[in-house]
Design a protein around this motif. Structure first.
Motif, PDB file in Angstrom:
ATOM      1  N   ARG A 251      13.207 -10.939  38.469  1.00  0.00           N
ATOM      2  CA  ARG A 251      12.747 -10.668  37.096  1.00  0.00           C
ATOM      3  C   ARG A 251      11.292 -10.172  37.101  1.00  0.00           C
ATOM      4  NH1 ARG A 251      14.487 -15.028  34.992  1.00  0.00           N
ATOM      5  NH2 ARG A 251      16.305 -14.169  33.908  1.00  0.00           N
TER       6      ARG A 251
ATOM      7  N   GLU B 149      32.334  -7.950  30.570  1.00  0.00           N
ATOM      8  CA  GLU B 149      31.042  -7.308  30.805  1.00  0.00           C
ATOM      9  C   GLU B 149      31.190  -5.930  31.464  1.00  0.00           C
ATOM     10  OE1 GLU B 149      28.249  -8.445  29.717  1.00  0.00           O
ATOM     11  OE2 GLU B 149      29.023 -10.389  29.024  1.00  0.00           O
TER      12      GLU B 149
ATOM     13  N   ASP C  90      28.524 -18.930  39.281  1.00  0.00           N
ATOM     14  CA  ASP C  90      27.275 -19.038  38.522  1.00  0.00           C
ATOM     15  C   ASP C  90      26.299 -17.935  38.911  1.00  0.00           C
ATOM     16  OD1 ASP C  90      27.174 -20.394  41.025  1.00  0.00           O
ATOM     17  OD2 ASP C  90      25.359 -21.437  40.428  1.00  0.00           O
TER      18      ASP C  90
ATOM     19  N   CYS D  39      27.257 -14.804  37.126  1.00  0.00           N
ATOM     20  CA  CYS D  39      26.782 -14.848  35.734  1.00  0.00           C
ATOM     21  C   CYS D  39      25.277 -14.592  35.646  1.00  0.00           C
ATOM     22  CB  CYS D  39      27.134 -16.190  35.106  1.00  0.00           C
ATOM     23  SG  CYS D  39      28.918 -16.419  34.848  1.00  0.00           S
ATOM     24  N   THR D  40      24.532 -15.027  36.656  1.00  0.00           N
ATOM     25  CA  THR D  40      23.102 -14.717  36.683  1.00  0.00           C
ATOM     26  C   THR D  40      22.883 -13.214  36.824  1.00  0.00           C
ATOM     27  OG1 THR D  40      22.519 -16.875  37.594  1.00  0.00           O
ATOM     28  CG2 THR D  40      20.944 -15.090  37.939  1.00  0.00           C
TER      29      THR D  40
ATOM     30  N   THR E 185      15.781 -15.784  41.242  1.00  0.00           N
ATOM     31  CA  THR E 185      15.939 -14.986  40.023  1.00  0.00           C
ATOM     32  C   THR E 185      14.589 -14.606  39.435  1.00  0.00           C
ATOM     33  OG1 THR E 185      17.982 -16.214  39.604  1.00  0.00           O
ATOM     34  CG2 THR E 185      17.113 -14.895  37.800  1.00  0.00           C
TER      35      THR E 185
ATOM     36  N   LYS F 166      21.828  -7.483  31.744  1.00  0.00           N
ATOM     37  CA  LYS F 166      21.664  -7.337  30.292  1.00  0.00           C
ATOM     38  C   LYS F 166      20.194  -7.254  29.910  1.00  0.00           C
ATOM     39  CE  LYS F 166      25.780  -9.502  28.275  1.00  0.00           C
ATOM     40  NZ  LYS F 166      26.270 -10.640  27.469  1.00  0.00           N
ATOM     41  N   GLU F 167      19.390  -8.108  30.530  1.00  0.00           N
ATOM     42  CA  GLU F 167      17.977  -8.184  30.176  1.00  0.00           C
ATOM     43  C   GLU F 167      17.256  -6.874  30.420  1.00  0.00           C
ATOM     44  OE1 GLU F 167      14.123 -10.991  31.395  1.00  0.00           O
ATOM     45  OE2 GLU F 167      16.172 -11.659  31.793  1.00  0.00           O
TER      46      GLU F 167
ATOM     47  N   ARG G   2      23.275 -11.725  33.546  1.00  0.00           N
ATOM     48  CA  ARG G   2      22.122 -12.018  32.693  1.00  0.00           C
ATOM     49  C   ARG G   2      20.971 -11.052  32.968  1.00  0.00           C
ATOM     50  NH1 ARG G   2      20.974 -16.736  34.734  1.00  0.00           N
ATOM     51  NH2 ARG G   2      22.893 -17.528  33.802  1.00  0.00           N
TER      52      ARG G   2
END
Length: 389
Positions: free
Chosen positions: A176, A263, A229, A232-233, A172, A239-240, A236
């Motif tokens: 990012r 979502e 999970d 869900c990452t 991740t 959204k970021e 995340r």
């Protein structure tokens, strides 16, 4: 060309026309009507009451980028020498002479998304293509997004190399970091274009360039993830960075279907008819697509070819019906729904005037999802690829 006496499943707001006709001109659908046309030219096709519907679309494959019957020589799916490779483009690795294109056409699959693999946290650019042609540039419908991968695949690949990333945290973080760099690159470019006297352009970076349309929501972010999970990452990260995101596989989707629905993320479900070949797929259930749909999630069904050969896309949809999905929704999941998810629905995915003539015809009484069924007619962009009527 005129096709008449057909039960037309338009996959549009017009629904099903029990007895109708359709004309094709210059590779496009020209007209659709009910009843019997006033004039029937000699070269017309009598559908004999059979089912006419759009060509099937496989929303996630590695078609042509992993070639049939070859190992390393024909596998151009993963540039696993660098964990972050958004600049890789599937279109540059596809061999349109791979025989699986022919197998797709013969089963009524007229378009597919061909994607880089999931060895890297970021694998590259996905392209949506027609399954008929000799030059990939002519087969291209559009480039539709960037492939990201979470979970087990990148962990395994780089653990084997004793390099980062080997944890979900590092996978991740790599995504990012790449997106933050690209966002800063875009900011620096904007500063230069708005005031070139006081700002210099940033040094050219092919990775950042490849992500600019993604950050501008002109392309989608496709996240390979099986476990809940990891899904869900993906949410995340989306959204970021305000990404237009899509979940690929979504094997555990039935466990968090309500969350995915909240979502508003679509899910490309599949492969469906396979074993639970790795730990993160232990939640694989035939009911997955049905549960997601019941919760309001937009779904498509895929083969992940070559995991499941692409000609078994209809059978995959039939398996989802066994898992509780309705027949009509299963048809949508391999026609208009994948077209919408891939952003190609203005061109294909339903039978409507001015759309490409990507269509298939089944004999009366045949179930197009059945293992033993084969289309009597397949047309891609108005070109007849198979005809037995």
């Amino acid at each position: 060309m005129l096709i008449y006496n057909a039960e037309i499943h338009t996959m549009s707001g017009k629904g099903v026309i029990p007895k109708g006709w359709l004309t094709v001109e210059d590779g496009k659908i020209a007209l659709i009507g009910e009843g019997t046309p006033d004039l029937i030219p000699e070269d017309s096709i009598d559908a004999g009451g059979g089912m006419l519907l759009p060509g099937f679309i496989d929303a996630h494959t590695h078609l042509g980028i992993i070639e049939d019957s070859l190992d390393f020589e024909g596998d151009d799916c993963n540039e696993s020498t660098d964990p972050f490779t958004p600049q890789m483009r599937a279109i540059d690795g596809i061999n349109p002479f791979d025989r699986c294109f022919e197998e797709a056409r013969m089963r009524g699959i007229t378009a597919a998304a061909s994607s880089p693999g999931s060895a890297n946290p970021c694998g590259g650019e996905i392209c949506a293509i027609k399954t008929n042609g000799r030059r990939i540039d002519d087969m291209l419908i559009r480039t539709c997004g960037i492939k990201f991968a979470l979970g087990e695949n990148p962990k395994n690949v780089y653990n084997g190399k004793d390099e980062t990333p080997i944890t979900r945290m590092a996978v991740t973080a790599a995504i990012r970091e790449g997106l933050y760099k690209a966002r800063r690159y875009v900011h620096d470019m904007d500063s230069y274009y708005s005031d070139s006297e006081n700002y210099d352009p940033p040094e050219y970076d092919i990775k950042c360039e490849a992500l600019m349309e993604l950050l501008d929501r002109k392309q989608k972010a496709f996240f390979h993830c099986h476990r809940a999970d990891d899904i869900c990452t993906a949410m995340r990260i989306a959204k970021e960075f305000s990404l237009d995101a899509v979940i690929i596989h979504g094997t555990d989707g039935h466990k968090i279907a309500d969350i995915i629905a909240s979502e508003e993320l679509p899910v490309i479900c599949g492969p469906v008819i396979c074993d639970r070949c790795k730990p993160e797929m232990r939640g694989l259930e035939l009911k997955n697509a049905a549960v997601l749909h019941e919760n309001g999630v937009k779904i498509a069904i895929c083969t992940d070819h070559t995991v499941i050969p692409i000609q078994y896309l209809p059978l995959s949809a039939q398996a989802a019906v066994k898992g509780g999905l309705s027949f009509d929704e299963a048809l949508r999941a391999i026609t208009i729904a994948p077209a919408e998810i891939l952003g190609i629905d203005e061109q294909t995915g339903s039978l409507e005037p001015e759309k490409d003539a990507d269509l298939q015809l089944y004999r009366k009484g045949e179930n197009p999802l059945d293992l033993m069924s084969e289309p009597a007619l397949v047309m891609i962009s108005g070109e007849i690829c198979r005809r037995e009527v």
